[in-house]
Each structure stands twice: as C-alpha cells, then as structure tokens.
Design a protein around this motif. Structure first.
Motif, mmCIF file in Angstrom:
data_model
loop_
_atom_site.group_PDB
_atom_site.id
_atom_site.type_symbol
_atom_site.label_atom_id
_atom_site.label_comp_id
_atom_site.label_asym_id
_atom_site.label_seq_id
_atom_site.Cartn_x
_atom_site.Cartn_y
_atom_site.Cartn_z
ATOM 1 N N LEU A 162 -9.336 21.806 -8.919
ATOM 2 C CA LEU A 162 -9.992 20.863 -8.008
ATOM 3 C C LEU A 162 -9.018 19.752 -7.626
ATOM 4 O O LEU A 162 -8.434 19.104 -8.505
ATOM 5 C CB LEU A 162 -11.241 20.261 -8.653
ATOM 6 C CG LEU A 162 -12.305 21.264 -9.117
ATOM 7 C CD1 LEU A 162 -12.271 21.394 -10.634
ATOM 8 C CD2 LEU A 162 -13.699 20.832 -8.664
ATOM 9 N N ASP A 163 -8.858 19.544 -6.332
ATOM 10 C CA ASP A 163 -7.953 18.526 -5.818
ATOM 11 C C ASP A 163 -8.777 17.343 -5.322
ATOM 12 O O ASP A 163 -9.397 17.418 -4.256
ATOM 13 C CB ASP A 163 -7.104 19.110 -4.688
ATOM 14 C CG ASP A 163 -5.925 18.224 -4.330
ATOM 15 O OD1 ASP A 163 -5.739 17.168 -4.970
ATOM 16 O OD2 ASP A 163 -5.171 18.576 -3.403
ATOM 17 N N GLU A 164 -8.795 16.287 -6.102
ATOM 18 C CA GLU A 164 -9.570 15.083 -5.773
ATOM 19 C C GLU A 164 -11.035 15.427 -5.446
ATOM 20 O O GLU A 164 -11.529 15.112 -4.354
ATOM 21 C CB GLU A 164 -8.922 14.338 -4.594
ATOM 22 C CG GLU A 164 -7.521 13.841 -4.867
ATOM 23 C CD GLU A 164 -7.477 12.734 -5.922
ATOM 24 O OE1 GLU A 164 -8.528 12.156 -6.220
ATOM 25 O OE2 GLU A 164 -6.392 12.480 -6.453
ATOM 26 N N PRO A 165 -11.760 16.052 -6.364
ATOM 27 C CA PRO A 165 -13.132 16.481 -6.057
ATOM 28 C C PRO A 165 -14.120 15.345 -5.879
ATOM 29 O O PRO A 165 -15.219 15.570 -5.361
ATOM 30 C CB PRO A 165 -13.505 17.327 -7.284
ATOM 31 C CG PRO A 165 -12.681 16.748 -8.398
ATOM 32 C CD PRO A 165 -11.375 16.379 -7.749
ATOM 33 N N THR A 166 -13.757 14.138 -6.312
ATOM 34 C CA THR A 166 -14.698 13.010 -6.198
ATOM 35 C C THR A 166 -14.473 12.187 -4.937
ATOM 36 O O THR A 166 -15.173 11.191 -4.716
ATOM 37 C CB THR A 166 -14.586 12.087 -7.430
ATOM 38 O OG1 THR A 166 -13.239 11.642 -7.571
ATOM 39 C CG2 THR A 166 -14.997 12.829 -8.687
ATOM 40 N N GLN A 172 -22.674 7.829 -8.450
ATOM 41 C CA GLN A 172 -23.601 8.735 -9.130
ATOM 42 C C GLN A 172 -23.112 10.176 -9.046
ATOM 43 O O GLN A 172 -23.077 10.904 -10.050
ATOM 44 C CB GLN A 172 -24.997 8.632 -8.516
ATOM 45 C CG GLN A 172 -25.992 9.624 -9.137
ATOM 46 C CD GLN A 172 -27.343 9.630 -8.436
ATOM 47 O OE1 GLN A 172 -27.595 8.815 -7.557
ATOM 48 N NE2 GLN A 172 -28.194 10.556 -8.814
ATOM 49 N N HIS A 173 -22.706 10.610 -7.845
ATOM 50 C CA HIS A 173 -22.299 12.001 -7.679
ATOM 51 C C HIS A 173 -20.901 12.260 -8.246
ATOM 52 O O HIS A 173 -20.593 13.389 -8.651
ATOM 53 C CB HIS A 173 -22.385 12.401 -6.204
ATOM 54 C CG HIS A 173 -23.796 12.611 -5.737
ATOM 55 N ND1 HIS A 173 -24.434 11.740 -4.885
ATOM 56 C CD2 HIS A 173 -24.698 13.580 -6.048
ATOM 57 C CE1 HIS A 173 -25.663 12.172 -4.670
ATOM 58 N NE2 HIS A 173 -25.855 13.285 -5.358
ATOM 59 N N GLN A 174 -20.050 11.240 -8.305
ATOM 60 C CA GLN A 174 -18.774 11.396 -9.012
ATOM 61 C C GLN A 174 -19.029 11.776 -10.471
ATOM 62 O O GLN A 174 -18.443 12.729 -11.003
ATOM 63 C CB GLN A 174 -17.974 10.094 -8.951
ATOM 64 C CG GLN A 174 -17.376 9.776 -7.599
ATOM 65 C CD GLN A 174 -16.605 8.469 -7.627
ATOM 66 O OE1 GLN A 174 -16.171 8.011 -8.679
ATOM 67 N NE2 GLN A 174 -16.436 7.850 -6.469
#
Length: 254
Positions: A162-166, A172-174
C-alpha cells in the motif's frame, strides 16, 4: 521470510532511485516504509510487485525470486494499492472492486459464488457496501481510496503493498483502514508519511533517505528524536502513549 529484498538497486535514467536496499518482512507482519518525498518508497513498492525491473539485487517471495514467478501467479499473490488511481470509464463501485478478482479467473471462466463473496466481503470491510451501485467517479477522494483498498482485498492476496493508503482519508477512516490491514494476517508493506500512524500500527519500520535504508527495526528502536531530526528536519519529542501503549511523537518548530 514472506518478502525479502536483497541489495536491490534501481535507477531512472542516470538518477539512482533505490540504492542497495536490503530488508525483510516475516509472514503475516506489517512493515512501514517511512521517508521524505523522493526517498524511494513508491519505487521500492513497484519493484516488489514487478511493475519495474530491478537493475541489480534480488527480491524474493517465500524464497522464490520474483523474476521467476509467472506474472499470472504473481498477480494472484500480490495486491498493490497505489497513491492515486483514476479512470474515465463509467464504472460503479462494485465494478471496480470486481477487478480484484481478475487474476483468479481464466479467459473463459464464469463468474462464481466465490467471486461474489470476495467482493461483498471486501466492500463491507471498508464500509462501502452501501455505495456499491454508485458510480466511482462521483465519490470523494477518501471514498475512492477505500474502494481501491477493497479491490485489493477482493484479490485475496498473501502479500499486500500500500502506497500512502491513508491519503485523503479523515482521521476515523485512517485508523479504521490501518486497523483492518493489521488484522488481515496478510504480509503487508505500507508506505506512510505519518510517523505516529506507523508507530501505532506497524510491527517494524524501515526509514529511507536518498534511496537507502538508514534505519530499520521495531518502531521504538527506529523512531528516535535524533533520527527524526536528521531525516525529516524537524525537532520531536517522543513518549509512550497512555492510550495505546505505542510511541507518540510531538513536533516542535524551530
């Protein structure tokens, strides 16, 4: 080791992007890749899933050189979520997630119950089942990111990159996405900018600078005030969080 990178180098033209990197991830563990922009994080992920070819060194998946793994087998095994992915095609959210099943299906293979179950499970895991019939291009940036993570989960990989998935996600979703990744039991490498998220969710860390690994190990060993100042150019105070028990980093200007 599930993923082993051994003295890998890669150059774009005359610019060395990945410079002799060696690191490893145990089966089911989560490795966080940290480093400033241009440090080589994204390029390393692309090398691991063979979107780019190494100039030297070896990358192994469970002791097998990825160069010797047929592309179809590699596609079934490794899922990659990029920073930004877009399309002008009129696809629904479900259409996008269904693409994750492509490596598991032959040219003439009919869509099956297992495919439906994998897609529905992936949508539920990222809290997007209620948007399944909505067109992908109408979603916000954060919602699109969650859909692409669902596509990767529908692939049922044994290794997840995952490349910078947040990026584009609210707090909250991070937390939900990274918590999900750590619960999957899938060997994962996550490129992150947020040092606190890395300390909170990753089993180990590797810090890159100018294409080289400058520190690697457990979060409490790697994230020191000296390293943060040297690599990221900021002063930091580190203490153990009373909430989650991991390190918490506070930054100071000047």
């Amino acid at each position: 080791m599930s993923i082993a990178v051994e003295n890998v180098a890669y150059a774009a033209g005359k610019t060395i992007v990945v410079d002799g990197i060696t690191l490893a991830v145990e089966q089911g563990k989560v490795l966080g890749l940290l480093g400033p922009n241009g440090s080589g994080k994204s390029s390393l992920l692309r090398l691991i899933c063979r979107l780019r070819k190494v100039d030297s060194g070896i990358i192994r998946l469970a002791e097998q050189d990825i160069a010797a793994i047929p592309r179809a087998n590699l596609a079934r095994r490794v899922a990659f979520v990029e920073q930004q992915a877009t399309t002008d095609t009129q696809l629904t959210v479900r259409d996008v997630v269904q693409l994750g099943r492509t490596p598991h299906r032959g040219l003439l293979s009919p869509w099956g119950v297992d495919d439906d179950l994998a897609v529905e499970d992936a949508l539920a895991r990222v809290d997007m089942a209620h948007r399944a019939d909505q067109f992908w291009h109408t979603l916000s940036g954060g919602e699109r990111q969650r859909v692409h993570i669902a596509r990767a989960l529908a692939q049922t990989p044994s290794e997840l990159l995952l490349d910078e998935p947040t990026n584009h996600l609210d707090i909250q979703h991070q937390l939900e996405i990274l918590s999900l990744v750590t619960r999957l039991g899938v060997t994962s490498i996550i490129a992150l900018h947020d040092l606190n998220l890395a300390a909170m969710f990753c089993d180990s860390l590797a810090v890159l600078q100018n294409g080289k690994v400058v520190a690697a190990g457990a979060p409490q060993e790697v994230l020191t005030e000296h390293l943060i100042a040297r690599v990221f150019g900021v002063r930091a105070h580190i203490e153990r969080s009373a909430v989650h028990g991991r390190y918490n980093i506070q930054y100071a200007m000047g």
